[in-house]
Design a protein around this motif. Sequence first.
Motif, short mmCIF file in Angstrom:
data_model
loop_
_atom_site.label_atom_id
_atom_site.label_comp_id
_atom_site.label_asym_id
_atom_site.label_seq_id
_atom_site.Cartn_x
_atom_site.Cartn_y
_atom_site.Cartn_z
N ALA A 299 77.16 28.35 51.02
CA ALA A 299 77.32 27.81 49.58
C ALA A 299 76.89 26.40 49.45
O ALA A 299 76.35 25.86 48.33
CB ALA A 299 78.71 28.12 49.06
N SER A 300 77.55 25.63 50.44
CA SER A 300 77.12 24.07 50.59
C SER A 300 75.70 23.84 50.76
O SER A 300 75.15 23.06 49.91
CB SER A 300 77.81 23.61 51.94
OG SER A 300 79.16 23.54 51.74
N VAL A 301 74.80 24.73 51.62
CA VAL A 301 73.69 24.55 51.72
C VAL A 301 72.75 24.67 50.41
O VAL A 301 71.83 24.23 49.84
CB VAL A 301 72.93 25.34 52.83
CG1 VAL A 301 71.35 25.06 52.89
CG2 VAL A 301 73.63 24.79 54.20
N SER A 302 73.28 25.77 49.51
CA SER A 302 72.67 26.10 48.54
C SER A 302 72.91 25.00 47.29
O SER A 302 71.97 24.74 46.69
CB SER A 302 73.35 27.49 47.93
OG SER A 302 72.72 28.02 46.53
N ALA A 303 74.14 24.60 47.23
CA ALA A 303 74.44 23.67 46.39
C ALA A 303 73.69 22.24 46.73
O ALA A 303 73.20 21.50 45.59
CB ALA A 303 76.15 22.97 46.58
N PHE A 304 73.52 21.99 47.73
CA PHE A 304 72.47 20.72 48.22
C PHE A 304 71.20 20.86 47.89
O PHE A 304 70.57 19.86 47.21
CB PHE A 304 72.61 20.85 49.76
CG PHE A 304 71.65 19.55 50.37
CD1 PHE A 304 71.87 18.38 50.02
CD2 PHE A 304 70.68 19.89 51.10
CE1 PHE A 304 71.16 17.28 50.71
CE2 PHE A 304 69.82 19.11 51.54
CZ PHE A 304 70.05 17.72 51.40
N ALA A 305 70.62 22.22 47.77
CA ALA A 305 69.21 22.31 47.38
C ALA A 305 69.30 22.32 45.72
O ALA A 305 68.11 21.87 45.17
CB ALA A 305 68.84 23.78 47.86
N ASP A 306 70.20 22.88 45.16
CA ASP A 306 70.16 22.86 43.68
C ASP A 306 70.27 21.50 43.31
O ASP A 306 69.94 21.18 42.06
CB ASP A 306 71.65 23.88 43.19
CG ASP A 306 71.25 25.11 43.44
OD1 ASP A 306 70.00 25.58 43.61
OD2 ASP A 306 72.33 25.78 43.66
N ALA A 307 71.09 20.37 43.80
CA ALA A 307 70.99 19.05 43.52
C ALA A 307 69.75 18.33 43.72
O ALA A 307 69.73 17.12 43.34
CB ALA A 307 72.36 18.69 44.39
N GLY A 308 68.92 18.73 44.45
CA GLY A 308 67.25 18.30 44.84
C GLY A 308 67.37 17.96 46.15
O GLY A 308 66.23 17.44 46.49
N GLY A 309 68.42 18.30 46.99
CA GLY A 309 67.96 18.10 48.63
C GLY A 309 67.00 19.08 49.01
O GLY A 309 66.56 20.19 48.45
N ARG A 310 66.12 18.77 50.04
CA ARG A 310 64.93 19.83 50.60
C ARG A 310 65.78 20.34 51.81
O ARG A 310 66.23 19.76 52.47
CB ARG A 310 63.79 18.79 50.96
CG ARG A 310 63.19 18.35 49.58
CD ARG A 310 62.74 19.43 48.78
NE ARG A 310 62.05 18.95 47.77
CZ ARG A 310 60.94 18.55 47.38
NH1 ARG A 310 59.96 18.50 48.35
NH2 ARG A 310 60.31 18.20 46.18
N VAL A 311 65.47 21.70 51.96
CA VAL A 311 65.89 22.49 53.00
C VAL A 311 64.66 23.09 53.62
O VAL A 311 63.95 23.75 53.07
CB VAL A 311 66.87 23.41 52.47
CG1 VAL A 311 67.20 24.36 53.78
CG2 VAL A 311 68.10 22.86 51.91
N LEU A 312 64.67 22.99 55.12
CA LEU A 312 63.29 23.61 55.72
C LEU A 312 64.04 24.34 56.76
O LEU A 312 64.84 24.13 57.49
CB LEU A 312 62.60 22.29 56.46
CG LEU A 312 61.47 23.14 57.56
CD1 LEU A 312 60.42 23.91 56.80
CD2 LEU A 312 61.18 21.87 58.16
#
Length: 252
Positions: free
Chosen positions: A68-81
Amino acid sequence: LERVLVENGYEVRYHGSGSTGAVAGRPGGIGGQAGSAGGDSSMNESLRDADAYVIINPSARYDNAEAASVSAFADAGGRVLIMSDPSSLSIAELLAQALGATTGGSTDALTPVSSQFGVGVGSGYLYDMTEYDSNYQTIYASGTGSSLSEDVDRVSVDRAAPVFTSPDATVALTSSANTELSDSGTAREYAVAARNQNVSIVGDTSILAPARLQHADNEVFVGNLIEFLVGGTVQPDAFTLTGPDSQPSEQS
């Protein structure tokens, strides 16, 4: 990957016993340590004030709070690879699988995170008996013209896993129609890399090896991955952390 990020002014930190996750941020703009499942620091602390989060072959399964934290990070504009190879199973695990038991591996460890973004990685590997690089397990995947595969004709991947996507995702690399999957033997085109908004997924990690950068357009593709990682803009007010240690995120 780490070297290029550092040369461009980013700080890269690792976290967890397996060092399978890393966050990147501008010096002074990154909080906590880099994050991976099973680490000592919480995922919330790991991602606070980060710019990007990289997951490579995690050995421990992400729990729901971490995902959920990773998802929130991506929703806020963070990039996930997310980068993952087919799971390597021991003889005991192969026997358990044959008997119908569920085995672990990086694919299983990734599921809580990747499924939230409409992407996933298969457990088998791709091979092509008609056209290949050095051997039938080292195959070519063609660029689709998407932002992730811009200026990429084709790349060379070694024992790559197929990538599965929802309709919202954009496929970046596809294998030839003669490609087969070790789990099924079915010959068809398979996706090898895809992007869904702020999340990208690649079913191969060998492409990062220095010796393989000179194969086909591998170096161009890796450059595109780096451009993707540093191209996001995190909105702190939109990053709602979860868990007992949740606090408002602050960025310099």
